[in-house]
Design a protein around this motif. Structure first.
Motif, PDB file in Angstrom:
ATOM      1  N   ASP A 104      -0.638  -5.481  -6.801  1.00 12.63           N
ATOM      2  CA  ASP A 104      -0.621  -5.358  -5.326  1.00 12.63           C
ATOM      3  C   ASP A 104       0.763  -4.889  -4.865  1.00 12.63           C
ATOM      4  N   ALA A 105       1.797  -5.524  -5.412  1.00 11.57           N
ATOM      5  CA  ALA A 105       3.163  -5.205  -4.973  1.00 11.57           C
ATOM      6  C   ALA A 105       3.503  -3.751  -5.314  1.00 11.57           C
ATOM      7  N   LEU A 106       3.128  -3.322  -6.519  1.00 13.79           N
ATOM      8  CA  LEU A 106       3.446  -1.951  -6.924  1.00 13.79           C
ATOM      9  C   LEU A 106       2.650  -0.943  -6.083  1.00 13.79           C
ATOM     10  N   SER A 107       1.391  -1.285  -5.781  1.00 14.66           N
ATOM     11  CA  SER A 107       0.580  -0.357  -4.963  1.00 14.66           C
ATOM     12  C   SER A 107       1.194  -0.209  -3.578  1.00 14.66           C
ATOM     13  N   LEU A 108       1.636  -1.334  -2.993  1.00 19.14           N
ATOM     14  CA  LEU A 108       2.246  -1.236  -1.663  1.00 19.14           C
ATOM     15  C   LEU A 108       3.540  -0.427  -1.737  1.00 19.14           C
ATOM     16  N   LEU A 109       4.327  -0.679  -2.772  1.00 14.71           N
ATOM     17  CA  LEU A 109       5.580   0.068  -2.912  1.00 14.71           C
ATOM     18  C   LEU A 109       5.289   1.579  -2.996  1.00 14.71           C
ATOM     19  N   GLU A 110       4.273   1.955  -3.764  1.00 14.56           N
ATOM     20  CA  GLU A 110       3.944   3.381  -3.879  1.00 14.56           C
ATOM     21  C   GLU A 110       3.528   3.965  -2.532  1.00 14.56           C
ATOM     22  N   LEU A 111       2.712   3.197  -1.787  1.00  9.24           N
ATOM     23  CA  LEU A 111       2.288   3.671  -0.448  1.00  9.24           C
ATOM     24  C   LEU A 111       3.493   3.856   0.465  1.00  9.24           C
ATOM     25  N   ILE A 112       4.397   2.889   0.409  1.00  7.45           N
ATOM     26  CA  ILE A 112       5.585   2.940   1.275  1.00  7.45           C
ATOM     27  C   ILE A 112       6.461   4.135   0.897  1.00  7.45           C
ATOM     28  N   LEU A 113       6.665   4.324  -0.392  1.00  2.00           N
ATOM     29  CA  LEU A 113       7.500   5.446  -0.835  1.00  2.00           C
ATOM     30  C   LEU A 113       6.873   6.776  -0.393  1.00  2.00           C
ATOM     31  N   ALA A 114       5.537   6.837  -0.399  1.00  2.00           N
ATOM     32  CA  ALA A 114       4.850   8.077  -0.026  1.00  2.00           C
ATOM     33  C   ALA A 114       5.021   8.401   1.461  1.00  2.00           C
ATOM     34  N   GLN A 115       5.375   7.379   2.267  1.00  2.00           N
ATOM     35  CA  GLN A 115       5.531   7.601   3.710  1.00  2.00           C
ATOM     36  C   GLN A 115       6.853   8.278   4.055  1.00  2.00           C
ATOM     37  N   GLY A 116       7.777   8.307   3.102  1.00  5.92           N
ATOM     38  CA  GLY A 116       9.051   8.984   3.358  1.00  5.92           C
ATOM     39  C   GLY A 116      10.021   8.217   4.236  1.00  5.92           C
ATOM     40  N   PHE A 117      10.019   6.879   4.148  1.00  5.64           N
ATOM     41  CA  PHE A 117      11.044   6.104   4.864  1.00  5.64           C
ATOM     42  C   PHE A 117      12.424   6.493   4.309  1.00  5.64           C
ATOM     43  N   ASP A 118      13.451   6.416   5.161  1.00 10.91           N
ATOM     44  CA  ASP A 118      14.796   6.804   4.697  1.00 10.91           C
ATOM     45  C   ASP A 118      15.266   5.879   3.585  1.00 10.91           C
ATOM     46  N   LYS A 119      15.011   4.578   3.754  1.00  8.41           N
ATOM     47  CA  LYS A 119      15.491   3.601   2.768  1.00  8.41           C
ATOM     48  C   LYS A 119      14.392   2.601   2.462  1.00  8.41           C
ATOM     49  N   VAL A 120      14.248   2.278   1.181  1.00  5.67           N
ATOM     50  CA  VAL A 120      13.263   1.273   0.769  1.00  5.67           C
ATOM     51  C   VAL A 120      13.983   0.271  -0.125  1.00  5.67           C
ATOM     52  N   ASN A 121      14.062  -0.959   0.352  1.00  9.29           N
ATOM     53  CA  ASN A 121      14.734  -2.002  -0.429  1.00  9.29           C
ATOM     54  C   ASN A 121      13.696  -2.954  -1.018  1.00  9.29           C
ATOM     55  N   ILE A 122      14.002  -3.462  -2.215  1.00  3.53           N
ATOM     56  CA  ILE A 122      13.160  -4.476  -2.843  1.00  3.53           C
ATOM     57  C   ILE A 122      13.970  -5.765  -2.942  1.00  3.53           C
ATOM     58  N   ASP A 123      13.362  -6.885  -2.552  1.00  4.60           N
ATOM     59  CA  ASP A 123      13.999  -8.189  -2.772  1.00  4.60           C
ATOM     60  C   ASP A 123      13.410  -8.817  -4.016  1.00  4.60           C
ATOM     61  N   LEU A 124      14.276  -9.281  -4.892  1.00  3.53           N
ATOM     62  CA  LEU A 124      13.843  -9.979  -6.102  1.00  3.53           C
ATOM     63  C   LEU A 124      14.510 -11.339  -6.164  1.00  3.53           C
ATOM     64  N   ILE A 125      13.837 -12.295  -6.802  1.00  4.31           N
ATOM     65  CA  ILE A 125      14.461 -13.599  -7.053  1.00  4.31           C
ATOM     66  C   ILE A 125      14.534 -13.794  -8.561  1.00  4.31           C
ATOM     67  N   TYR A 126      15.653 -14.303  -9.041  1.00  2.26           N
ATOM     68  CA  TYR A 126      15.792 -14.540 -10.477  1.00  2.26           C
ATOM     69  C   TYR A 126      16.634 -15.806 -10.690  1.00  2.26           C
ATOM     70  N   GLY A 127      16.551 -16.314 -11.915  1.00  2.71           N
ATOM     71  CA  GLY A 127      17.449 -17.421 -12.270  1.00  2.71           C
ATOM     72  C   GLY A 127      16.916 -18.778 -11.895  1.00  2.71           C
ATOM     73  N   GLY A 128      15.621 -19.031 -12.052  1.00  8.12           N
ATOM     74  CA  GLY A 128      15.131 -20.375 -11.761  1.00  8.12           C
ATOM     75  C   GLY A 128      13.680 -20.424 -11.332  1.00  8.12           C
ATOM     76  N   LEU A 129      12.989 -19.282 -11.301  1.00  3.59           N
ATOM     77  CA  LEU A 129      11.566 -19.330 -10.929  1.00  3.59           C
ATOM     78  C   LEU A 129      10.778 -19.962 -12.074  1.00  3.59           C
ATOM     79  N   PRO A 130       9.705 -20.693 -11.757  1.00  2.88           N
ATOM     80  CA  PRO A 130       8.907 -21.300 -12.834  1.00  2.88           C
ATOM     81  C   PRO A 130       8.347 -20.221 -13.772  1.00  2.88           C
ATOM     82  N   PHE A 131       8.365 -20.531 -15.073  1.00  7.68           N
ATOM     83  CA  PHE A 131       7.858 -19.636 -16.134  1.00  7.68           C
ATOM     84  C   PHE A 131       8.669 -18.345 -16.276  1.00  7.68           C
TER      85      PHE A 131
END
Ligand code: SF4
Length: 305
Positions: free
Chosen positions: A222-249
């Motif tokens: 789902d996340a990758l599909s939305l990212l592809e749709l967003i990139l296809a719209q030609g926004f000037d900037k597309v940022n991704i937020d990630l969390i690391y260092g303590g998520l379960p599993f």
């Protein structure tokens, strides 16, 4: 509340003094927590996430309101502000999150009415003088819960009340669950047409096991599909937020695979946020009961091991 406080304490010395006074209260609270086995570094970023820190804020009285109004009127004509619009609603509660939000399937109309009323209030106060705006950020919560109409109303009132400079950055946060809306493509076109030119997507991880455990309500696909749709719209900037260092599993592999998949799609930026388990989150309660819940070796937070 913070902005009132900033303006009220406009003289730097007074302001610093008030922060110092209030920090004593916070340190007392930290000591009380410590007695119960909960430890927190006083320099933890939650103390700094608001500037001035939340501990420096005080309740808004009518006298402060008129100070605030006078300060607005006294603003130099060439001064510009960054405008932040908050949408405090989410469709579900992510387990790591300690932000204030209400769980709703959509943003209630009553909130939009109040928001518009508050923005209109600036117009009444300023009596024709328009504040200049040099950036707009619509954050949450989950701003992508807004309907097209609600979003349009918010953007319209901003442009009506404020003097928005040309070619500024207009940002909005997105949740990957948007892809489940069959109209996601149209929604994004609408967002683009409203002049929003930077989007930030809270992807957090591309590991389905982790996504399920932290209650994100979407899959990696789902996340990758939305990212592809967003990139296809030609926004000037597309940022991704990630969390690391303590998520379960979480493992090194899951972080590596997430980064690898995202880098392939080349967003403009990736913001990595270190996972901290904070009071007010579901994880905080879970960890109090089952302390081995979080992966071994991750730098954690508030509890004595
Ligand atoms: S992380 Fe974002 S989407 Fe999840 S509950 Fe918190 S504000 Fe809502």
């Amino acid at each position: 509340m913070d902005s009132y406080n900033t303006i009220k304490n406009y003289k730097a010395d007074d302001f610093l003094l008030s922060v110092w006074d209030k920090s004593e209260i916070y340190i007392k609270a930290l000591k009380n927590w410590a007695k119960q086995g909960i430890y927190r570094n006083p320099l933890d970023n939650s103390l700094l996430i608001n500037y001035p820190p939340i501990t420096a804020a005080s309740p808004v009285s009518s006298a402060m309101y008129s100070d605030w109004r006078d300060s607005l009127l006294a603003m130099p004509d060439d001064m510009a502000v960054a405008l932040y619009i908050h949408i405090p609603y989410c469709s579900r509660r992510c387990t790591y999150c300690n932000y204030y939000s209400l769980i709703k399937p959509e943003a209630p109309e009553s909130y939009i009415d109040l928001l518009i009323g508050e923005i209109n209030n600036y117009q009444n106060i300023l009596a024709g003088k328009k504040i200049k705006v040099n950036s707009i950020y619509i954050g949450g919560g989950t701003p992508s819960l807004l309907t097209e109409k609600q979003l349009e109303e918010i953007i319209d009132i901003i442009y009506k009340v404020f003097k928005v400079k040309d070619n500024i950055e207009v940002s909005m946060e997105f949740h990957p669950e948007l892809i489940k809306n069959k109209q996601a493509d149209n929604y994004l076109k609408h967002v683009r047409n409203l002049g929003i030119n930077r989007v930030s997507i809270g992807i957090q991880s591309l590991d389905d096991l982790i996504l399920t455990e932290i209650n994100r309500g979407h899959t990696a696909d789902d996340a990758l599909s939305l990212l592809e749709l967003i990139l296809a719209q030609g926004f000037d900037k597309v940022n991704i937020d990630l969390i690391y260092g303590g998520l379960p599993f979480e493992s090194l592999n899951s972080v590596y695979n997430t980064l690898k998949a995202l880098m392939r799609l080349a967003p403009t930026s990736i913001s990595k946020h270190f996972c901290e388990i904070k009071a007010g989150s579901v994880d905080f309660e879970r960890y109090k009961k089952v302390r081995y819940y979080i992966p071994i070796g991750t730098r954690i937070f508030a509890f004595r091991p």
